[in-house]
Design an enzyme around this catalytic site. Structure first.
Site, PDB file in Angstrom:
ATOM      1  N   SER A  78     -54.903 -81.765  88.947  1.00 47.94           N
ATOM      2  CA  SER A  78     -55.545 -80.466  89.148  1.00 47.94           C
ATOM      3  C   SER A  78     -56.911 -80.491  88.487  1.00 47.94           C
ATOM      4  CB  SER A  78     -54.692 -79.356  88.517  1.00 47.94           C
ATOM      5  OG  SER A  78     -55.416 -78.143  88.415  1.00 47.94           O
ATOM      6  N   TYR A  99     -50.093 -75.767  81.294  1.00 50.96           N
ATOM      7  CA  TYR A  99     -50.461 -76.383  82.572  1.00 50.96           C
ATOM      8  C   TYR A  99     -51.693 -77.269  82.411  1.00 50.96           C
ATOM      9  CZ  TYR A  99     -51.345 -76.827  87.584  1.00 50.96           C
ATOM     10  OH  TYR A  99     -51.548 -77.315  88.854  1.00 50.96           O
ATOM     11  N   LYS A 122     -51.823 -81.434  82.890  1.00 54.78           N
ATOM     12  CA  LYS A 122     -52.640 -82.114  83.894  1.00 54.78           C
ATOM     13  C   LYS A 122     -53.654 -83.062  83.243  1.00 54.78           C
ATOM     14  CE  LYS A 122     -50.622 -80.385  87.485  1.00 54.78           C
ATOM     15  NZ  LYS A 122     -49.790 -81.236  88.363  1.00 54.78           N
TER      16      LYS A 122
END
Length: 243
Positions: A135, A148, A152
């Protein structure tokens, strides 16, 4: 270029919804036998009718289930580590439990599954290709996405180490780094126009990504047309990084 995967077996994790489902469908259309993994049996039941391949239900945050799924998948030539979760929380309110759960699915499962699949590729001596779905959050700090973003960032570094160590066996490893993508998970986190508007305004193309945008990039990186592309993190961001 005419990308085809006839005679090849592709394992796609997180294939029940969104980006993973689009990747599974596209690879099947391009001739691959697709082994689709998801924790949702309902999603797999519908997907099974749309692909040439088979489905496996597994909770990849559980190490044993992740390992079993990788072994059950058989002789894999192409691997797409797509499974991921997002639990939006600010830094001060991120719980240890949610942080660990995010890392387990977004990073650890990729390592566990890739270890087994890569070992098989090495034993067979034909090489292979792996794409990890990362991402733009791997290098861009996004509020309310503590775990998150951390996961990533770790996934990008894992991709580079995998590329370094698996390259001598002719196993190519790359990552794709989409902007916000129009999936159920993406829209849940970015449904508020007050939040999504400023982000979209920074994208020169003026829109978020569609799952098929990501699937096309993945198919290219898996294909022989990308034979000399190795160890990259490919932005799929509509020009976001030009700012």
């Amino acid at each position: 270029m005419n990308i085809r995967f006839d005679g090849q077996r592709a394992l796609v994790t997180g294939a029940g919804k969104g980006i993973g489902r689009e990747i599974a469908l596209l690879l099947s259309q391009l001739g691959a036998y697709v082994v689709a993994v998801s924790r949702s049996r309902e999603d797999l039941e519908t997907l099974a009718h749309e692909i040439h391949g088979e489905v496996i239900a597994a909770e990849l945050g559980d190490v044993q289930q992740a390992q079993n799924a990788a072994r059950q998948a058989g002789k894999i030539n192409l691997l797409v580590n797509n499974a991921g979760i997002s639990i939006p929380q600010s830094f001060l309110k991120t719980t240890v439990e949610d942080f660990d759960a995010t890392m387990a699915v977004n990073v650890r499962a990729t390592m566990v599954i890739s270890q087994i699949i890569a070992q098989g590729m090495i034993q067979r001596g034909y090489g292979g290709a792996i794409v990890n779905i990362s991402s733009q959050s791997s290098h861009l700090a996004v509020a309310e996405h503590t775990a998150y973003c951390a996961s990533k960032g770790a996934l990008d570094q894992l991709t580079r180490v995998m590329a370094l160590e698996l390259g001598p066996f002719q196993i190519r490893v790359n990552a794709v780094n989409p902007t916000i993508t129009q999936t159920p998970m993406g829209m849940m986190a970015w449904s508020d126009p007050a939040k999504s508007g400023p982000m979209k305004a920074r994208i020169p193309l003026g829109r978020f990504a569609k799952p098929l945008d990501v699937a096309h990039a993945v198919a290219y990186l898996l294909s022989s047309d990308a034979d000399m592309i190795h160890g990259i993190t490919l932005p799929i961001d509509g020009g976001f990084q030009t700012h």
